[in-house]
Design a protein around this motif. Structure first.
Motif, PDB file in Angstrom:
ATOM      1  N   ALA A  29      -4.709  -0.228   8.706  1.00  0.00           N
ATOM      2  CA  ALA A  29      -4.456  -0.906   7.440  1.00  0.00           C
ATOM      3  C   ALA A  29      -3.503  -2.088   7.573  1.00  0.00           C
ATOM      4  O   ALA A  29      -3.532  -3.002   6.741  1.00  0.00           O
ATOM      5  CB  ALA A  29      -3.892   0.094   6.421  1.00  0.00           C
ATOM      6  N   ASN A  30      -2.650  -2.093   8.604  1.00  0.00           N
ATOM      7  CA  ASN A  30      -1.653  -3.158   8.692  1.00  0.00           C
ATOM      8  C   ASN A  30      -1.659  -3.916  10.012  1.00  0.00           C
ATOM      9  O   ASN A  30      -0.796  -4.760  10.241  1.00  0.00           O
ATOM     10  CB  ASN A  30      -0.252  -2.598   8.420  1.00  0.00           C
ATOM     11  CG  ASN A  30       0.226  -1.612   9.478  1.00  0.00           C
ATOM     12  OD1 ASN A  30      -0.403  -1.441  10.520  1.00  0.00           O
ATOM     13  ND2 ASN A  30       1.347  -0.950   9.214  1.00  0.00           N
ATOM     14  N   LYS A  73      -3.340   4.820   2.615  1.00  0.00           N
ATOM     15  CA  LYS A  73      -4.475   3.974   2.961  1.00  0.00           C
ATOM     16  C   LYS A  73      -4.394   3.473   4.397  1.00  0.00           C
ATOM     17  O   LYS A  73      -4.837   2.371   4.709  1.00  0.00           O
ATOM     18  CB  LYS A  73      -4.547   2.779   2.006  1.00  0.00           C
ATOM     19  CG  LYS A  73      -4.680   3.160   0.542  1.00  0.00           C
ATOM     20  CD  LYS A  73      -4.708   1.915  -0.341  1.00  0.00           C
ATOM     21  CE  LYS A  73      -4.811   2.283  -1.811  1.00  0.00           C
ATOM     22  NZ  LYS A  73      -4.800   1.069  -2.679  1.00  0.00           N
ATOM     23  N   SER A  74      -3.839   4.284   5.299  1.00  0.00           N
ATOM     24  CA  SER A  74      -3.641   3.806   6.667  1.00  0.00           C
ATOM     25  C   SER A  74      -4.945   3.616   7.421  1.00  0.00           C
ATOM     26  O   SER A  74      -5.006   2.854   8.381  1.00  0.00           O
ATOM     27  CB  SER A  74      -2.714   4.752   7.439  1.00  0.00           C
ATOM     28  OG  SER A  74      -3.228   6.063   7.449  1.00  0.00           O
ATOM     29  N   CYS A  75      -6.023   4.309   7.015  1.00  0.00           N
ATOM     30  CA  CYS A  75      -7.347   4.153   7.636  1.00  0.00           C
ATOM     31  C   CYS A  75      -8.370   3.808   6.567  1.00  0.00           C
ATOM     32  O   CYS A  75      -9.074   4.699   6.045  1.00  0.00           O
ATOM     33  CB  CYS A  75      -7.743   5.419   8.385  1.00  0.00           C
ATOM     34  SG  CYS A  75      -6.778   5.725   9.871  1.00  0.00           S
ATOM     35  N   PRO A  76      -8.486   2.550   6.190  1.00  0.00           N
ATOM     36  CA  PRO A  76      -9.402   2.158   5.118  1.00  0.00           C
ATOM     37  C   PRO A  76     -10.854   2.458   5.460  1.00  0.00           C
ATOM     38  O   PRO A  76     -11.251   2.458   6.622  1.00  0.00           O
ATOM     39  CB  PRO A  76      -9.160   0.648   4.983  1.00  0.00           C
ATOM     40  CG  PRO A  76      -8.543   0.236   6.273  1.00  0.00           C
ATOM     41  CD  PRO A  76      -7.763   1.405   6.769  1.00  0.00           C
ATOM     42  N   TYR A 129     -12.247   0.869  14.368  1.00  0.00           N
ATOM     43  CA  TYR A 129     -11.152  -0.073  14.131  1.00  0.00           C
ATOM     44  C   TYR A 129     -10.744  -0.767  15.426  1.00  0.00           C
ATOM     45  O   TYR A 129     -10.614  -0.128  16.470  1.00  0.00           O
ATOM     46  CB  TYR A 129      -9.930   0.651  13.571  1.00  0.00           C
ATOM     47  CG  TYR A 129     -10.154   1.422  12.301  1.00  0.00           C
ATOM     48  CD1 TYR A 129     -10.377   0.769  11.083  1.00  0.00           C
ATOM     49  CD2 TYR A 129     -10.137   2.818  12.312  1.00  0.00           C
ATOM     50  CE1 TYR A 129     -10.566   1.489   9.912  1.00  0.00           C
ATOM     51  CE2 TYR A 129     -10.322   3.543  11.144  1.00  0.00           C
ATOM     52  CZ  TYR A 129     -10.540   2.880   9.954  1.00  0.00           C
ATOM     53  OH  TYR A 129     -10.735   3.590   8.796  1.00  0.00           O
ATOM     54  N   GLU A 178       0.850  -1.185   0.000  1.00  0.00           N
ATOM     55  CA  GLU A 178       0.000   0.000   0.000  1.00  0.00           C
ATOM     56  C   GLU A 178       0.888   1.238   0.000  1.00  0.00           C
ATOM     57  O   GLU A 178       2.052   1.172   0.378  1.00  0.00           O
ATOM     58  CB  GLU A 178      -0.890   0.021   1.252  1.00  0.00           C
ATOM     59  CG  GLU A 178      -0.102  -0.115   2.538  1.00  0.00           C
ATOM     60  CD  GLU A 178      -0.735   0.602   3.717  1.00  0.00           C
ATOM     61  OE1 GLU A 178      -1.158   1.751   3.536  1.00  0.00           O
ATOM     62  OE2 GLU A 178      -0.770   0.020   4.797  1.00  0.00           O
ATOM     63  N   HIS A 236       2.503   3.997   1.727  1.00  0.00           N
ATOM     64  CA  HIS A 236       2.743   4.172   3.157  1.00  0.00           C
ATOM     65  C   HIS A 236       2.862   5.650   3.500  1.00  0.00           C
ATOM     66  O   HIS A 236       3.771   6.334   3.053  1.00  0.00           O
ATOM     67  CB  HIS A 236       4.020   3.434   3.585  1.00  0.00           C
ATOM     68  CG  HIS A 236       3.851   1.953   3.670  1.00  0.00           C
ATOM     69  ND1 HIS A 236       3.209   1.332   4.716  1.00  0.00           N
ATOM     70  CD2 HIS A 236       4.217   0.967   2.827  1.00  0.00           C
ATOM     71  CE1 HIS A 236       3.209   0.027   4.526  1.00  0.00           C
ATOM     72  NE2 HIS A 236       3.810  -0.213   3.389  1.00  0.00           N
ATOM     73  N   THR A 248     -15.724  -2.514   7.155  1.00  0.00           N
ATOM     74  CA  THR A 248     -16.384  -2.298   5.867  1.00  0.00           C
ATOM     75  C   THR A 248     -17.902  -2.382   5.969  1.00  0.00           C
ATOM     76  O   THR A 248     -18.598  -2.125   4.981  1.00  0.00           O
ATOM     77  CB  THR A 248     -15.906  -3.317   4.823  1.00  0.00           C
ATOM     78  OG1 THR A 248     -16.362  -4.633   5.185  1.00  0.00           O
ATOM     79  CG2 THR A 248     -14.388  -3.326   4.726  1.00  0.00           C
ATOM     80  N   CYS A 260      -5.992  10.595   9.408  1.00  0.00           N
ATOM     81  CA  CYS A 260      -5.000   9.549   9.194  1.00  0.00           C
ATOM     82  C   CYS A 260      -3.936  10.030   8.216  1.00  0.00           C
ATOM     83  O   CYS A 260      -4.083  11.067   7.571  1.00  0.00           O
ATOM     84  CB  CYS A 260      -5.670   8.285   8.673  1.00  0.00           C
ATOM     85  SG  CYS A 260      -6.495   7.338   9.964  1.00  0.00           S
TER      86      CYS A 260
END
Length: 392
Positions: A130-131, A189-192, A273, A113, A115, A149, A185
């Motif tokens: 995300a990780n 894409k650290s906070c999908p 999250y 992704e 970063h 989601t 964030c």
């Protein structure tokens, strides 16, 4: 009483990169390095409950405080190691000690992704929504990640996720917002799914006047969490956790600012999250807990020397009056996926008491910058017990 010296409180629980660039980063490095040779364990820190946080356990009929995790101090460098500290504390409940350094390095090669977090492919990345699952997997942990989601708002589903897992003895790595922070964030894409996060904390207790197997969330259900910035336990009702990004609801009276807002954070009510640590990812392993006597890990990334830690293994829920084998693995690469279990560092046969419990202070310490895994196993699943060369 002489108060312990510590590095200045540089606000890096999840600092944006702009705050740690150039002069600010150099100042941060120098300030931290100035006390690197004067490492003092956090047990000597003053104990003060930060309002509106509550530091006294609620008086309820039923409760479960998970063995292993406890309040302590994260590393406040490179964006902050709040995610690493929270993962470390949660893993203790399942028999693993994971240095904050090793937690971050576990995700250094993924996921694929853009970063925006602090880090790189050598030293790893900050633990973010995300990780966090990828990190847990690489560390050999079984986990359940909250489904961020699902339809919004997610607050009600998130509270049920917390209660169910805490009642089953699974600590939570959760990602709240903090009063006065920007809730944004990192780029990438650290906070999908568009959630908002400022911090990461461990959650490890549940209190209720209803049976804990009742998954309904009640007004008098409470949780226990740590701030990562002091040594106090913080108790909150489950219903007080969600808020909007305006923080004008449940977190309306929270104090803004570093060293205060971590003690009374709120989770994004729209997209939430969290990750429950459920055990070691080893078929046939019986879960044990691990307790350690320190609340501040020396920061080897700031040239602080690692220290020896004496761990105590706690068995709570095995069959009464039954013989098992305790296994220790110091080499993560040797950690097995299933029986037969071999290549262990040490093995200790034991028998549980009539309550199914047992405890053991390991006479062989481990270093604070390492990873160590303990679990119990059936005798029939362990290789080499007849070998006189094994360490007992």
């Amino acid at each position: 009483q002489v108060k312990a010296r510590r590095a200045p409180n540089i606000p890096q629980k999840m600092a944006k990169k702009s705050r740690s660039s150039g002069i600010f980063f150099l100042a941060s490095l120098l300030l931290q390095d100035a006390v690197a040779a004067d490492v003092v364990m956090a047990e000597e820190e003053p104990l003060t409950c930060v309002a509106p946080g509550i530091c006294k356990a609620p008086d309820t009929k039923f409760s479960r405080v998970i063995t292993g995790p406890k309040p302590g101090l994260q590393w406040n460098i490179n964006g902050g190691f709040c995610g690493s500290f929270s993962t470390q504390q949660s893993a203790l409940a399942k028999g693993a000690y994971l240095s904050q350094d090793k937690v971050r390095k576990a995700n250094r090669l993924g996921p694929d992704e853009p970063h925006g977090e602090h880090g790189n492919t050598d030293l790893g990345w900050e633990v973010m929504p995300a990780n966090v699952a990828f990190t847990a997997k690489k560390l050999g942990l079984k986990y359940e990640e909250f489904d961020y989601t699902q339809p919004k708002p997610q607050a009600e589903a998130f509270k049920k996720f917390l209660k169910r897992n805490l009642a089953q003895g699974h600590p939570i790595v959760w990602f709240p917002m903090c009063k006065g922070d920007d809730h944004e964030c990192y780029e990438g894409k650290s906070c999908p799914n568009g959630g908002h996060v400022d911090h990461v904390e461990p959650m490890f207790g549940i209190f209720s006047n209803h049976e804990l197997n009742d998954t309904t969330v009640y007004e008098d259900d409470w949780i226990l969490h740590a701030s990562d910035q002091d040594l106090m336990p913080y108790y909150r009702t489950l219903n007080s956790l969600p808020d909007s990004t305006k923080m004008d609801g449940n977190c309306k009276n929270a104090q803004p600012g570093f060293g205060k807002n971590e003690m009374y954070p709120c989770v994004d009510e729209e997209v939430s999250y969290g990750l429950a640590v459920k055990g070691l990812d080893i078929e046939g392993a019986h879960t044990v807990a691990l307790t350690i006597p320190i609340t501040r890990e020396p920061d080897v990334r700031m040239i602080q020397s690692p220290i020896e830690i004496t761990g105590t293994v706690v068995v709570e829920n095995l069959k009464p009056k039954t013989s098992y084998v305790l296994l220790r693995y110091d080499n993560p690469q040797a950690l097995p996926k299933q029986p037969p279990f071999d290549d262990y560092t040490a093995v200790v046969p034991f028998e549980t008491c009539k309550m199914g419990r047992w405890s053991y202070e390991d006479p062989k310490p481990f270093l604070s910058n390492s990873t160590v895994y303990y679990f119990a196993a059936d005798f029939s699943d362990v290789s080499g017990l007849e070998d006189d060369s094994i360490v007992v």
